[in-house]
Write an enzyme that holds these catalytic residues in place. Structure first.
Site, PDB file in Angstrom:
ATOM      1  N   LYS A  80       0.837  -1.201   0.000  1.00 44.23           N
ATOM      2  CA  LYS A  80       0.000   0.000   0.000  1.00 44.23           C
ATOM      3  C   LYS A  80       0.871   1.249   0.000  1.00 44.23           C
ATOM      4  CE  LYS A  80      -3.751   2.183   2.666  1.00 44.23           C
ATOM      5  NZ  LYS A  80      -4.582   2.068   3.880  1.00 44.23           N
ATOM      6  N   SER A 156      -9.358   2.252   3.274  1.00 48.85           N
ATOM      7  CA  SER A 156      -8.453   2.938   2.373  1.00 48.85           C
ATOM      8  C   SER A 156      -7.482   2.014   1.649  1.00 48.85           C
ATOM      9  CB  SER A 156      -7.647   3.991   3.166  1.00 48.85           C
ATOM     10  OG  SER A 156      -6.851   3.368   4.179  1.00 48.85           O
ATOM     11  N   SER A 180      -9.725   0.040   7.424  1.00 48.58           N
ATOM     12  CA  SER A 180      -9.158   0.176   6.086  1.00 48.58           C
ATOM     13  C   SER A 180      -8.640  -1.098   5.435  1.00 48.58           C
ATOM     14  CB  SER A 180      -8.036   1.217   6.092  1.00 48.58           C
ATOM     15  OG  SER A 180      -8.560   2.505   6.273  1.00 48.58           O
TER      16      SER A 180
END
Length: 464
Positions: A80, A156, A180
Site C-alpha cells: 500500500k 483505504s 481500512s
C-alpha cells in the site's frame, strides 16, 4: 487453475518446491494480469516491471543454489502506498508529496519482506493520506471493484484488496485505522486481519496515532498466516511494537472449535444492517455452532455508537497530517479531506482527552466481555459495495464515510484483532463479509477460528 496469477502464495511455494514453476514465471503472470486488467481497476499507482523481474530472478537463483532467504522467498506481494519502500516513491495518494524523495528507507513490514526475498510487484492505491473508507483521490483517480467495476472496492486499502481479488498479487500489505483493511476485504471477497495494535511494527508513526494497524490481505487464511509471520516482531523504530508470537501463525489449527465461547452480535446494539447481509452473516454464525463452538446472541454493550469520539481522534489526526502545508498545497487536497482537517483543527485538548476517555472505557467493556466470550462475530459491513467515486452511498443523510461502517472503527479504538472473511454474496453477486473479533493479543485464536470456518465453507472457488 492454469494461470499462475490465480495461485495462492501457499500454492506457489509448493510449485517452487516441486520445481514445476519458478518465481520468474509467477512474477510474469501477475505482471501480465496487471497489464490486462489494471487500466480498468486502477489498483496500482506504481508498477516497476524491471525491478519486480530482477527480484524474481534473484529469488529463482537462490532456490537453484539452495539459499532460500525465508518462507516467502519469490512470492509476489503488493505494498500500500502509505508504507515506505526503498527506491520507490511513497506518495500516500497525495499531490502534495514530492516524488523526488529521497526514498532510501523501508517501513518495518516492507523491510521484513525484503529480507525474506519476497518479490515486490508495486504500490497500491489509497485515498489521500488514507483518510476515508473508499479509494479515490486527486492523485490516482478512482479505484474500482473487480466484482463490479461501477462500484467501490472500499478503502483505504482499496487498491490492495482489488489487486488480491483480481489475481494481481497473492499477498498485499495494507493498513487499517478505522476499517481500512476490513472494509475493502468485505467489499471484494478476500480475507484480512487487523492484528492487535503493535503486532506488526509501524514506522513512520501514523498521524492517526494508535488507531492505525498494518495487516495482511490475501485470498486465504493460510496465506495471511504466512504474511503475518513474516512481518511480526519488534523494530527499534516503533516503541510500541510487540515481540514476535511464541508460536507461528502458519501451520493451521484444529478442524473444529469445540468448547469455544462465541458471541454473535447482529448490530452491536446500534447499527442498521441490510436484511440480505444480516441473513448471510447469521447463517455464517450458525456455522460456528456446527464446528463445535457454543454460540450465543449477545451484544458487547459498547454504550452506543462511538462515532463522535472516533471522529475527534480521526479528524484531529488528519489536521496534523496537513498542518505543515502552505495554502496552495491545501487547495489541492481532496475536498472531503480538507473539510475534516478544518473540523479537526477546531478540537481542543479537552475534546481529544474526552474522546480518549471514551476509548479507554470501550477497552474496559470489551476486556470484561472477553472474560465471558472468546470471540465476537458481527457483519464486517452493513451494506454491500456502492457506487465508485463517492464517499457515501447515494441518499446517505451523512456526508462522511464513518456513517456506513459502524462495525469496524470501534475495534481500532480498542486495538483488538479483527478479521474479515467472505461468508456469502448478495443476490446481485457482491461479496459479504463476516467480522471475527478477539481479545487483545488473541490474534492466533482469531486466525484459528477463521481457518476452521474456511475449511467448512471454502470461498476461493468463486472469483471475480
Amino acid at each position: 487453475m492454469t494461470d499462475a496469477a490465480d495461485l495462492t502464495a501457499t500454492e506457489l511455494l509448493a510449485e517452487y518446491e516441486a520445481g514445476t514453476l519458478s518465481p520468474v514465471e509467477a512474477a510474469e503472470a501477475v505482471l501480465a494480469r496487471i497489464r490486462r486488467d489494471d487500466r480498468e481497476l486502477n489498483a496500482f499507482c506504481l508498477v516497476d516491471e524491471e525491478t519486480t523481474l530482477d527480484m524474481a530472478r534473484a529469488a529463482a537463483d537462490r532456490r537453484a543454489r539452495g539459499a532460500v532467504l525465508g518462507p516467502l522467498d519469490g512470492v509476489p506481494v503488493s505494498i500500500k502506498d502509505v508504507l515506505l519502500t526503498r527506491g520507490w516513491p511513497t506518495l500516500r495518494g497525495s499531490t502534495t508529496i514530492d516524488p523526488a524523495g529521497p526514498w532510501d528507507e523501508d517501513s518495518p513490514a516492507v523491510a521484513r519482506l525484503r529480507e525474506q526475498g519476497a518479490v515486490f510487484v508495486g504500490k497500491t492505491t489509497t485515498p489521500e493520506f488514507a483518510w476515508k473508507g473508499v479509494t479515490d483521490g486527486p492523485l490516482t483517480g478512482v479505484t474500482r471493484n473487480p466484482w463490479d467495476t461501477s462500484r467501490t472496492p472500499g478503502g483505504s486499502s482499496g487498491g490492495a484488496a482489488a489487486a488480491v481479488a483480481a489475481g494481481m498479487a497473492p499477498l498485499a500489505l495494507g493498513t487499517d485505522g478505522g476499517g481500512s483493511v476490513r472494509i475493502p476485504a468485505a467489499f471484494t471477497g478476500i480475507f484480512t486481519i487487523k492484528p492487535t495494535y503493535g503486532r506488526v511494527p509501524h514506522y513512520p508513526a501514523s498521524p492517526f496515532g494508535t488507531l492505525a494497524h498494518t495487516g495482511p490481505m490475501t485470498n486465504t487464511v493460510a496465506d495471511a498466516a504466512l504474511l503475518l509471520d513474516a512481518v511480526c516482531g519488534a523494530d527499534g523504530r516503533d516503541w510500541s511494537a510487540l515481540p514476535p508470537p511464541d508460536v507461528p501463525f502458519a501451520g493451521g489449527g484444529p478442524d473444529d472449535l469445540t468448547g469455544l465461547r462465541v458471541a454473535f452480535s447482529p448490530d452491536l446494539g446500534f447499527a442498521e444492517v441490510d436484511p440480505e447481509i444480516a441473513a448471510s452473516v447469521a447463517a455464517a454464525a450458525e456455522s460456528f455452532t456446527e464446528l463445535g463452538a457454543k454460540v450465543e446472541q449477545a451484544d458487547p454493550g459498547l454504550g452506543g455508537d462511538p462515532v463522535e469520539e472516533f471522529e475527534v481522534l480521526w479528524f484531529a489526526g488528519a489536521a496534523k497530517v496537513v498542518e505543515h502545508l502552505p495554502p496552495e498545497a491545501r487547495a489541492r487536497l481532496d475536498p472531503g479531506l480538507r473539510e475534516i482537517c478544518e473540523q479537526g483543527a477546531r478540537y481542543s485538548a479537552a475534546d481529544y482527552l474526552t474522546a480518549t476517555a471514551r476509548r479507554m472505557e470501550l477497552g474496559r467493556r470489551m476486556g470484561l466481555f472477553h472474560e465471558r466470550y472468546d470471540l465476537l462475530l458481527t457483519p464486517t459491513m452493513p451494506i454491500a459495495a456502492f457506487e465508485a467515486g463517492r464517499e457515501v452511498p447515494e441518499g446517505s443523510p451523512s456526508p462522511r464515510w464513518t456513517s456506513w461502517t459502524p462495525f469496524t472503527y470501534p475495534f481500532n479504538m480498542t486495538q483488538q484483532p479483527a478479521a474479515s472473511l467472505p461468508c456469502g454474496f448478495t443476490a446481485g453477486g457482491l461479496p459479504i463479509g463476516l467480522q471475527v473479533v478477539g481479545a487483545r493479543h488473541a490474534d492466533a485464536l482469531v486466525m484459528t477460528a477463521c481457518a476452521a470456518f474456511e475449511r467448512a465453507r471454502p470461498w476461493r472457488g468463486r472469483r471475480p
